[in-house]
Design an enzyme around this catalytic site. Structure first.
Site, PDB file in Angstrom:
ATOM      1  N   GLY A  76      15.355  17.070 -12.408  1.00  0.00           N
ATOM      2  CA  GLY A  76      16.361  16.273 -11.736  1.00  0.00           C
ATOM      3  C   GLY A  76      17.388  17.090 -10.980  1.00  0.00           C
ATOM      4  O   GLY A  76      18.590  16.860 -11.108  1.00  0.00           O
ATOM      5  N   ASN A 126      18.177  17.004  -7.858  1.00  0.00           N
ATOM      6  CA  ASN A 126      18.980  16.141  -6.998  1.00  0.00           C
ATOM      7  C   ASN A 126      19.961  15.312  -7.818  1.00  0.00           C
ATOM      8  O   ASN A 126      21.081  15.033  -7.371  1.00  0.00           O
ATOM      9  CB  ASN A 126      18.079  15.230  -6.164  1.00  0.00           C
ATOM     10  CG  ASN A 126      17.662  15.888  -4.855  1.00  0.00           C
ATOM     11  OD1 ASN A 126      18.493  16.318  -4.078  1.00  0.00           O
ATOM     12  ND2 ASN A 126      16.360  15.975  -4.628  1.00  0.00           N
ATOM     13  N   ILE A 139       5.003   5.161  -8.663  1.00  0.00           N
ATOM     14  CA  ILE A 139       4.899   4.135  -7.633  1.00  0.00           C
ATOM     15  C   ILE A 139       5.386   2.830  -8.246  1.00  0.00           C
ATOM     16  O   ILE A 139       4.889   2.392  -9.282  1.00  0.00           O
ATOM     17  CB  ILE A 139       3.452   4.004  -7.127  1.00  0.00           C
ATOM     18  CG1 ILE A 139       3.023   5.294  -6.427  1.00  0.00           C
ATOM     19  CG2 ILE A 139       3.322   2.815  -6.176  1.00  0.00           C
ATOM     20  CD1 ILE A 139       1.574   5.301  -5.990  1.00  0.00           C
ATOM     21  N   HIS A 186      12.881  11.801   0.209  1.00  0.00           N
ATOM     22  CA  HIS A 186      11.501  12.244   0.376  1.00  0.00           C
ATOM     23  C   HIS A 186      11.501  13.560   1.148  1.00  0.00           C
ATOM     24  O   HIS A 186      12.235  13.703   2.133  1.00  0.00           O
ATOM     25  CB  HIS A 186      10.699  11.185   1.139  1.00  0.00           C
ATOM     26  CG  HIS A 186       9.259  11.551   1.324  1.00  0.00           C
ATOM     27  ND1 HIS A 186       8.354  11.507   0.284  1.00  0.00           N
ATOM     28  CD2 HIS A 186       8.574  11.982   2.410  1.00  0.00           C
ATOM     29  CE1 HIS A 186       7.170  11.889   0.737  1.00  0.00           C
ATOM     30  NE2 HIS A 186       7.273  12.191   2.020  1.00  0.00           N
ATOM     31  N   THR A 236      11.628   0.254  -0.288  1.00  0.00           N
ATOM     32  CA  THR A 236      10.974  -1.033  -0.082  1.00  0.00           C
ATOM     33  C   THR A 236       9.622  -0.996  -0.784  1.00  0.00           C
ATOM     34  O   THR A 236       9.237   0.022  -1.364  1.00  0.00           O
ATOM     35  CB  THR A 236      10.791  -1.336   1.417  1.00  0.00           C
ATOM     36  OG1 THR A 236       9.943  -0.320   1.986  1.00  0.00           O
ATOM     37  CG2 THR A 236      12.126  -1.365   2.144  1.00  0.00           C
ATOM     38  N   ASP A 268       7.392   5.171   0.591  1.00  0.00           N
ATOM     39  CA  ASP A 268       8.046   6.115   1.506  1.00  0.00           C
ATOM     40  C   ASP A 268       8.358   5.495   2.860  1.00  0.00           C
ATOM     41  O   ASP A 268       8.250   6.137   3.910  1.00  0.00           O
ATOM     42  CB  ASP A 268       7.199   7.390   1.669  1.00  0.00           C
ATOM     43  CG  ASP A 268       7.094   8.173   0.373  1.00  0.00           C
ATOM     44  OD1 ASP A 268       8.033   8.086  -0.442  1.00  0.00           O
ATOM     45  OD2 ASP A 268       6.087   8.859   0.165  1.00  0.00           O
TER      46      ASP A 268
END
Length: 213
Positions: free
Chosen positions: A12, A14, A89, A106, A138, A142
């Site tokens: 992690g 980020n 996903i 991404h 969404t 990606d």
């Protein structure tokens, strides 16, 4: 004060950058992982942040895992869900639940190179620029309205690892700034796109090209 829940699968980095940024009017309420051994959980716990681990392997279906994950997230009343190296996903139902309040980063300049192995693919294609993209999540992998992008020059002799390292440094700058803008109410989605407005400069990050960029 905006409540933020961050999802991770590993260390992690980020997530750490967002926590360390000390974003005004934002509070990281929880860090949740889909792997009990995710190193980022210990890092967050040491800083007094609530943590949880939901092993996706323990669930019979993707839908069952996403339902349990949503329950864990909602316990913290999030204003924003942040995917920070969350390697799952997500189902359409899950993404719709958090539509307009879930961000991902991404490691490519979307819409180029969605999916995996982005740096290898960029080098194979002879790209002169590589980078990263913060976008709203969404149902389509990606995709989603782009909030911000950062770019670095591809250097002679670059390998996937060397390029990935430079892009990751960029991610650590771009993602906290995107979260800050969300918390400050500076981001608006209009006709399926993020309106730049006064935040146009904050939507782009491109360091001066150098071998150390």
């Amino acid at each position: 004060m905006k409540n933020i829940v961050i999802l991770i699968s590993g260390r992690g980095s980020n997530m750490q950058a967002i926590v360390d940024a000390g974003i005004p009017d934002a509070r990281v309420a929880a860090v949740i992982a889909n792997r009990p051994d995710a190193a980022g959980l210990a890092w967050a716990a040491e800083r007094g942040i609530a943590t949880a681990a939901l092993d996706h392997k323990a669930y019979a279906s993707r839908e069952a895992f996403d339902a349990a994950l949503a329950e864990a997230i909602d316990a913290h009343a999030p204003d924003l869900v942040v995917l920070a190296g969350f390697m799952r996903i997500l189902t359409e139902g899950f993404t719709r639940r958090y539509e307009g309040r879930m961000l991902n980063i991404h490691p490519s300049l979307l819409p180029a190179f969605p999916g995996l192995h982005t740096h290898e693919r960029a080098l194979e294609m002879g790209c002169k620029l590589a980078g990263c993209t913060v976008h709203f999540v969404t149902a389509e992998l990606d995709h989603g309205p782009i909030v911000a992008q950062g770019a670095v020059s591809v250097l002679d002799g670059d390998t996937p690892d060397s390029l990935a390292a430079r892009v990751l440094k960029l991610e650590h700058q771009l993602y906290p700034e995107a979260v800050r803008r969300f918390a400050a109410g500076e981001i608006a989605v209009v006709d399926g796109k993020v309106a730049s407005g006064a935040g146009a400069a904050a939507s782009l990050l491109s360091p001066v090209p150098s071998s150390k960029a």
